[in-house]
Design an enzyme around this catalytic site. Structure first.
Site, PDB file in Angstrom:
ATOM      1  N   GLU A 171      -7.061  30.706   9.168  1.00 41.74           N
ATOM      2  CA  GLU A 171      -7.820  30.557  10.405  1.00 41.74           C
ATOM      3  C   GLU A 171      -7.446  31.615  11.441  1.00 41.74           C
ATOM      4  OE1 GLU A 171      -8.568  25.733  10.042  1.00 41.74           O
ATOM      5  OE2 GLU A 171      -7.277  26.484  11.646  1.00 41.74           O
ATOM      6  N   GLU A 369      -9.513  23.623   3.027  1.00 41.36           N
ATOM      7  CA  GLU A 369      -9.072  22.434   3.757  1.00 41.36           C
ATOM      8  C   GLU A 369     -10.263  21.538   4.005  1.00 41.36           C
ATOM      9  OE1 GLU A 369      -7.010  23.142   7.445  1.00 41.36           O
ATOM     10  OE2 GLU A 369      -5.757  24.727   6.591  1.00 41.36           O
TER      11      GLU A 369
END
Length: 475
Positions: A171, A369
């Site tokens: 991220e 995720e």
């Protein structure tokens, strides 16, 4: 309502993810080895729920053998975590390896191989050394890009003969968006110029690490883990559609396009220039990004993002922010995880899969995720003390169904990874919302207990079959 039975391919990942800073704790950490997260926690502890932070975490660094055994019991085929840059070195300028910490990873890799679980390693999961933020401004500096590449070189030299799937960032948009765009986290500085510079230098760092890996001739792949938010307009009206496109451009395509296509969207560069956002880049850097694209992409997917056309004028004294082009929109009647405040919409996985297939050359990717954080899970314990997290089982089943459905429709998707393996600390929320297959009991020396979902996940892996009742409203 209908029953669906889907076959899970034998080579399809059924794993879970975490990070070093969220699990390891500070045991053995030496003076000067603080990460950005450590510094934030030390300077701003009151914003972390109940004061919990990375200091204790789950003490994985001392309990990894116990946890790897639990990974096997829960049926994980793969486990993704990070190496903590701030702890792997004792001298960031001269790239001196902390042998004690490095040996811990040697031992962890060996233990996972003994248990038959493939380890996937990320080089940076918000773990920028704090001293590099203080001295150079973090990812705003080209010096930090070079120090990161030298760190990666040391990591590859030590572990690339054992670990074959690597990721440059997790991220990469998050820290600078929270700190420099929205000023929601320490050190709280609204600065759109710094935000874009951090974006660019992380894209550049990814390309440089891909080049390093290939030049050295290592066996394996280098990817990146991104968190593009599947963005839906409020309506089909052109002004709402345009708002969604702009949100997607600034928050999603700013990393998707360089990683996969090797270039920034021309519209993004034009808008940054129009709004006088200053960021330093060279033709040589753009050439590197174009030439050294990632081998695969992990995509973190939790909730949809909905926007509408802006309904207010932008104050002329307010520095440019992408919100100039959109307002957030909340869909009436949406399904919600009320603990986390996030909408539940499994369709996002299918929609992202089709986008990667149709717009990004169907590159190899996987769900890196996906998960459901619930507050006060102790209320769901049975008489034997096991958390009956049927809500998590349903969440995983619905999202895995969309993943497998997308694969059947031609998506080059190689797996589904749950966030997270155990409950762990998260920024600000700490242990408030629990995500794990495994409970961490903070009141009892961080004792581990398998939740009901852990046994279900193991059965899923063993049977290679997903069976669920489909509600026609969300299929």
């Amino acid at each position: 309502m209908s029953i669906k039975i889907l076959r899970i391919p034998d080579n399809f990942i059924l794993g879970a993810a975490a990070s070093a800073w969220q699990t390891e704790g500070w045991s053995g950490k030496k003076p000067g080895q603080d990460s950005y997260l450590d510094a934030w926690y030390q300077n701003d502890r009151h914003v972390w729920h109940n004061g919990y932070g990375p200091a204790g975490a789950t003490d994985f660094i001392n309990r990894y053998k116990e946890d790897v055994a639990l990974m096997k019991a829960a049926g994980l085929t793969h486990y993704r975590t990070s190496i903590n840059w701030s702890r792997f070195l004792t001298d960031y300028e001269n790239v001196v390896v902390d042998e004690e910490y490095a040996q811990y990873y040697d031992n962890l890799i060996d233990e996972m191989q003994r248990q038959g679980i493939e380890l996937m390693l990320c080089l940076e999961h918000y773990e920028l050394p704090a001293v590099l933020l203080e001295q150079y401004g973090g990812w705003g500096s080209k010096k930090v890009v070079e120090l990161y590449v030298r760190y990666a070189e040391q990591v590859f030299a030590r572990y690339a003969h054992k670990v074959t799937r690597w990721f440059t960032f997790n991220e990469p948009i998050v820290v600078q968006t929270r700190v420099y765009l929205d000023a929601l986290r320490w050190p709280y500085e609204q600065n759109t110029h710094k935000w874009m510079q951090w974006n660019h230098h992380k894209n550049l760092a990814t390309a440089k690490v891909v080049k390093l890996f290939r030049d050295k001739g290592y066996t394996g792949t280098v990817g990146t883990i991104l968190n593009p938010e599947v963005t839906y307009p409020r309506s089909s009206a052109p002004h709402d559609v345009k708002a969604a496109q702009m949100y997607d451009l600034f928050y999603n395509r700013v990393f998707l396009d360089p990683a996969i296509k090797g270039e920034y969207p021309a519209e993004l560069i034009a808008l940054l220039q129009q709004h006088e956002v200053q960021w330093d880049y060279t033709a040589e850097e753009l050439k590197l990004i174009a030439q050294y694209r990632v081998d695969e992409v992990g995509i973190n997917l939790y909730y949809p993002h909905r926007v509408k056309a802006p309904s207010r004028a932008w104050h002329p004294d307010t520095p440019f922010h992408p919100a100039y082009y959109y307002d957030h929109f909340e869909l009436p009647g949406r399904r919600m995880n009320k603990s986390r405040g996030w909408e539940i919409q499994p369709q996002i996985i299918y929609d992202m899969a089709m986008r990667i297939k149709n717009e990004y050359g169907n590159v190899p990717w996987f769900v890196a995720e996906s998960g459901m954080g619930i507050e006060n899970e102790a209320q769901f314990k049975n008489a034997e003390g096991e958390i009956q997290d049927d809500y998590r089982i349903a969440f995983i089943a619905e999202h895995l169904y969309q993943t497998l459905r997308a694969r059947e429709d031609g998506a080059n998707c190689h797996g589904y990874m749950l966030w997270a393996f155990t409950d762990n600390v998260s920024p600000m929320n700490a242990f408030k919302n629990r995500y794990g297959l495994i409970e961490i009991d903070l009141d009892n020396q961080r004792q581990r207990r398998m939740k009901k979902s852990a046994g279900w996940y193991r059965q899923l892996r063993d049977s290679r079959q997903l069976t669920l009742t489909i509600d026609d409203e969300w299929k």
